[in-house]
Design a protein around this motif. Structure first.
Motif, PDB file in Angstrom:
ATOM      1  N   LEU A 282      -7.226   8.942  -0.123  1.00 14.94           N
ATOM      2  CA  LEU A 282      -8.266   8.220   0.612  1.00 14.94           C
ATOM      3  C   LEU A 282      -8.184   6.720   0.349  1.00 14.94           C
ATOM      4  N   THR A 283      -7.891   6.350  -0.898  1.00 11.48           N
ATOM      5  CA  THR A 283      -7.778   4.923  -1.233  1.00 11.48           C
ATOM      6  C   THR A 283      -6.600   4.293  -0.508  1.00 11.48           C
ATOM      7  N   GLN A 284      -5.452   4.989  -0.526  1.00 10.98           N
ATOM      8  CA  GLN A 284      -4.277   4.467   0.158  1.00 10.98           C
ATOM      9  C   GLN A 284      -4.527   4.328   1.658  1.00 10.98           C
ATOM     10  N   MET A 285      -5.155   5.345   2.250  1.00 10.94           N
ATOM     11  CA  MET A 285      -5.445   5.291   3.678  1.00 10.94           C
ATOM     12  C   MET A 285      -6.391   4.146   4.016  1.00 10.94           C
ATOM     13  N   SER A 286      -7.403   3.923   3.177  1.00 16.13           N
ATOM     14  CA  SER A 286      -8.381   2.869   3.433  1.00 16.13           C
ATOM     15  C   SER A 286      -7.734   1.493   3.395  1.00 16.13           C
ATOM     16  N   ILE A 287      -6.953   1.239   2.338  1.00 16.84           N
ATOM     17  CA  ILE A 287      -6.318  -0.075   2.191  1.00 16.84           C
ATOM     18  C   ILE A 287      -5.263  -0.283   3.266  1.00 16.84           C
ATOM     19  N   PHE A 288      -4.514   0.789   3.576  1.00 17.14           N
ATOM     20  CA  PHE A 288      -3.507   0.708   4.637  1.00 17.14           C
ATOM     21  C   PHE A 288      -4.154   0.351   5.975  1.00 17.14           C
ATOM     22  N   THR A 289      -5.284   0.981   6.283  1.00 17.20           N
ATOM     23  CA  THR A 289      -5.977   0.713   7.545  1.00 17.20           C
ATOM     24  C   THR A 289      -6.504  -0.708   7.601  1.00 17.20           C
ATOM     25  N   ILE A 290      -7.030  -1.196   6.473  1.00 15.02           N
ATOM     26  CA  ILE A 290      -7.563  -2.564   6.439  1.00 15.02           C
ATOM     27  C   ILE A 290      -6.465  -3.577   6.739  1.00 15.02           C
ATOM     28  N   PHE A 291      -5.350  -3.482   6.019  1.00 14.42           N
ATOM     29  CA  PHE A 291      -4.281  -4.480   6.197  1.00 14.42           C
ATOM     30  C   PHE A 291      -3.559  -4.300   7.532  1.00 14.42           C
ATOM     31  N   GLY A 292      -3.386  -3.038   7.975  1.00 12.33           N
ATOM     32  CA  GLY A 292      -2.748  -2.817   9.275  1.00 12.33           C
ATOM     33  C   GLY A 292      -3.583  -3.372  10.406  1.00 12.33           C
ATOM     34  N   CYS A 293      -4.890  -3.121  10.354  1.00 13.63           N
ATOM     35  CA  CYS A 293      -5.784  -3.650  11.387  1.00 13.63           C
ATOM     36  C   CYS A 293      -5.885  -5.168  11.294  1.00 13.63           C
ATOM     37  N   MET A 294      -5.845  -5.683  10.060  1.00 13.49           N
ATOM     38  CA  MET A 294      -5.892  -7.135   9.867  1.00 13.49           C
ATOM     39  C   MET A 294      -4.692  -7.801  10.528  1.00 13.49           C
TER      40      MET A 294
ATOM     41  N   THR B 278       0.821  -1.214   0.000  1.00  6.84           N
ATOM     42  CA  THR B 278       0.000   0.000   0.000  1.00  6.84           C
ATOM     43  C   THR B 278       0.851   1.258   0.000  1.00  6.84           C
ATOM     44  N   THR B 279       2.035   1.187   0.584  1.00  9.42           N
ATOM     45  CA  THR B 279       2.831   2.402   0.789  1.00  9.42           C
ATOM     46  C   THR B 279       4.111   2.452  -0.042  1.00  9.42           C
ATOM     47  N   VAL B 280       4.859   1.351  -0.093  1.00  9.03           N
ATOM     48  CA  VAL B 280       6.203   1.401  -0.686  1.00  9.03           C
ATOM     49  C   VAL B 280       6.194   1.639  -2.198  1.00  9.03           C
ATOM     50  N   PRO B 281       5.350   0.970  -3.000  1.00  8.53           N
ATOM     51  CA  PRO B 281       5.375   1.266  -4.447  1.00  8.53           C
ATOM     52  C   PRO B 281       5.136   2.737  -4.766  1.00  8.53           C
ATOM     53  N   LYS B 282       4.190   3.372  -4.080  1.00 11.66           N
ATOM     54  CA  LYS B 282       3.937   4.791  -4.298  1.00 11.66           C
ATOM     55  C   LYS B 282       5.149   5.629  -3.893  1.00 11.66           C
ATOM     56  N   MET B 283       5.810   5.232  -2.796  1.00 14.30           N
ATOM     57  CA  MET B 283       6.993   5.957  -2.361  1.00 14.30           C
ATOM     58  C   MET B 283       8.120   5.814  -3.384  1.00 14.30           C
ATOM     59  N   LEU B 284       8.270   4.642  -3.988  1.00 10.28           N
ATOM     60  CA  LEU B 284       9.296   4.439  -5.009  1.00 10.28           C
ATOM     61  C   LEU B 284       9.030   5.313  -6.236  1.00 10.28           C
ATOM     62  N   VAL B 285       7.753   5.418  -6.607  1.00 11.73           N
ATOM     63  CA  VAL B 285       7.396   6.301  -7.725  1.00 11.73           C
ATOM     64  C   VAL B 285       7.717   7.750  -7.380  1.00 11.73           C
ATOM     65  N   ASN B 286       7.424   8.148  -6.146  1.00 15.59           N
ATOM     66  CA  ASN B 286       7.710   9.524  -5.718  1.00 15.59           C
ATOM     67  C   ASN B 286       9.204   9.827  -5.760  1.00 15.59           C
ATOM     68  N   ILE B 287      10.026   8.853  -5.371  1.00 16.14           N
ATOM     69  CA  ILE B 287      11.476   9.060  -5.388  1.00 16.14           C
ATOM     70  C   ILE B 287      11.970   9.227  -6.819  1.00 16.14           C
ATOM     71  N   GLN B 288      11.427   8.408  -7.733  1.00 16.80           N
ATOM     72  CA  GLN B 288      11.857   8.477  -9.127  1.00 16.80           C
ATOM     73  C   GLN B 288      11.411   9.766  -9.811  1.00 16.80           C
TER      74      GLN B 288
END
Length: 295
Positions: free
Chosen positions: A84-96, A62-72
């Motif tokens: 909002l999409t990133q936050m939602s998916i991050f919350t789902i998997f983190g809580c899971m 949820t987080t690292v691929p977007k961060m890699l794109v930002n670095i490039q």
């Protein structure tokens, strides 16, 4: 927000996080393949472990691929919908992750305190039900955060002290801390924080009490060794998560907060398969047999 504004460090950061991401995905995929391909590992404990590995893959993806794109691209911008999409998916998997660690503590409690009834109590239907309920609670947590974030009107052209859309950082953007928002925050903190931790502590309180009644030291060691990997992951995940939020409350340095959040969003999912594979004889044996089973 960038982890470093030094242009010379950008290629190093890209290589470092790409390597950590690939190691995490590969390590957790190997755990899933080992558990699914080896009939000796078709037990409740390894069923929950494979689901934890799957959640870890989603968590870091949820987080690292977007961060890699930002670095490039040298850009830290993200759209409103994307955030909002990133936050939602991050919350789902983190809580899971969090809920599965609590379920795994209950599994160890039943295995050690009620060994003769373990297979009956932890039957496949209950294991599937506990995993499904963990997902439902994680989805509910994500939707509750979404409802609170959607109330924020000043959500354009803002910068947060994190390299991803961290829910705790987004909630701080609200200029009006309404009473209803506080009630929801306290409810989520109690339900998703206090109750799972209490369940883990209670399970291990009963486990330690049972182990201390075992007469032989060898028996006590064998019983407690089955909990070692789980305890290490619980300490790593919850410890780093609490450290980030407590540290961000005590420190006013955005850079330190961003670097600290790397610990529980990137480092912890990467270490989980190593902790289980290095400390678990069954997993190591299944991994050795995996090439012949895949051939």
């Amino acid at each position: 927000m960038e982890l470093s504004q030094d242009p010379d460090l950008q290629p190093i950061l890209f290589g470092l996080f790409l390597s950590m991401y690939l190691v995490t995905v590969l390590g957790n995929l190997l755990i899933i393949l080992a558990v699914s391909s080896d009939s000796h590992l078709h037990t409740p404990m390894y069923f929950f472990l494979s689901n934890l590995s799957l959640a870890d893959i989603g968590f870091i993806s949820t987080t690292v691929p977007k961060m890699l794109v930002n670095i490039q691209t040298r850009s830290t911008d993200i759209s409103y919908v994307g955030c909002l999409t990133q936050m939602s998916i991050f919350t789902i998997f983190g809580c899971m992750d969090y809920m599965l660690l609590s379920v795994m503590a209950y599994d160890r409690f039943v295995a050690i305190c009620y060994p003769l009834h373990y297979l009956v109590m932890m039957n496949p239907h209950l294991c599937g039900f506990l995993t499904f309920v963990s997902f439902l609670f994680s989805l509910l947590d994500s939707q509750m955060h979404n409802l609170m974030i959607l109330k924020i009107t000043n959500f354009k052209s803002v910068e947060i002290s994190s390299f991803f859309c961290d829910p705790s950082q987004l909630l701080n953007l609200s200029c009006s801390h309404t009473f209803s928002n506080k009630i929801v925050k306290y409810f989520l903190g109690a339900f998703y924080g206090l109750f799972p931790i209490s369940g883990i502590f209670f399970s291990y309180y009963k486990i330690v009490s049972t182990i201390l009644r075992i007469p032989s030291s060898g028996g006590r060691y064998r019983a407690f060794s089955t909990c070692g990997s789980h305890l290490a992951i619980v300490g790593l995940f919850i410890g780093t998560g609490l450290g980030v939020y407590l540290g961000s409350a005590a420190s006013h340095s955005p850079r330190k907060g961003a670097v600290a959040s790397v610990m529980y969003t990137v480092v912890t999912p990467m270490l989980n398969p190593f902790i289980y594979s290095l400390r678990n004889r069954d997993i190591k044996g299944a991994l050795r047999r995996l090439p012949s089973r895949m051939a």
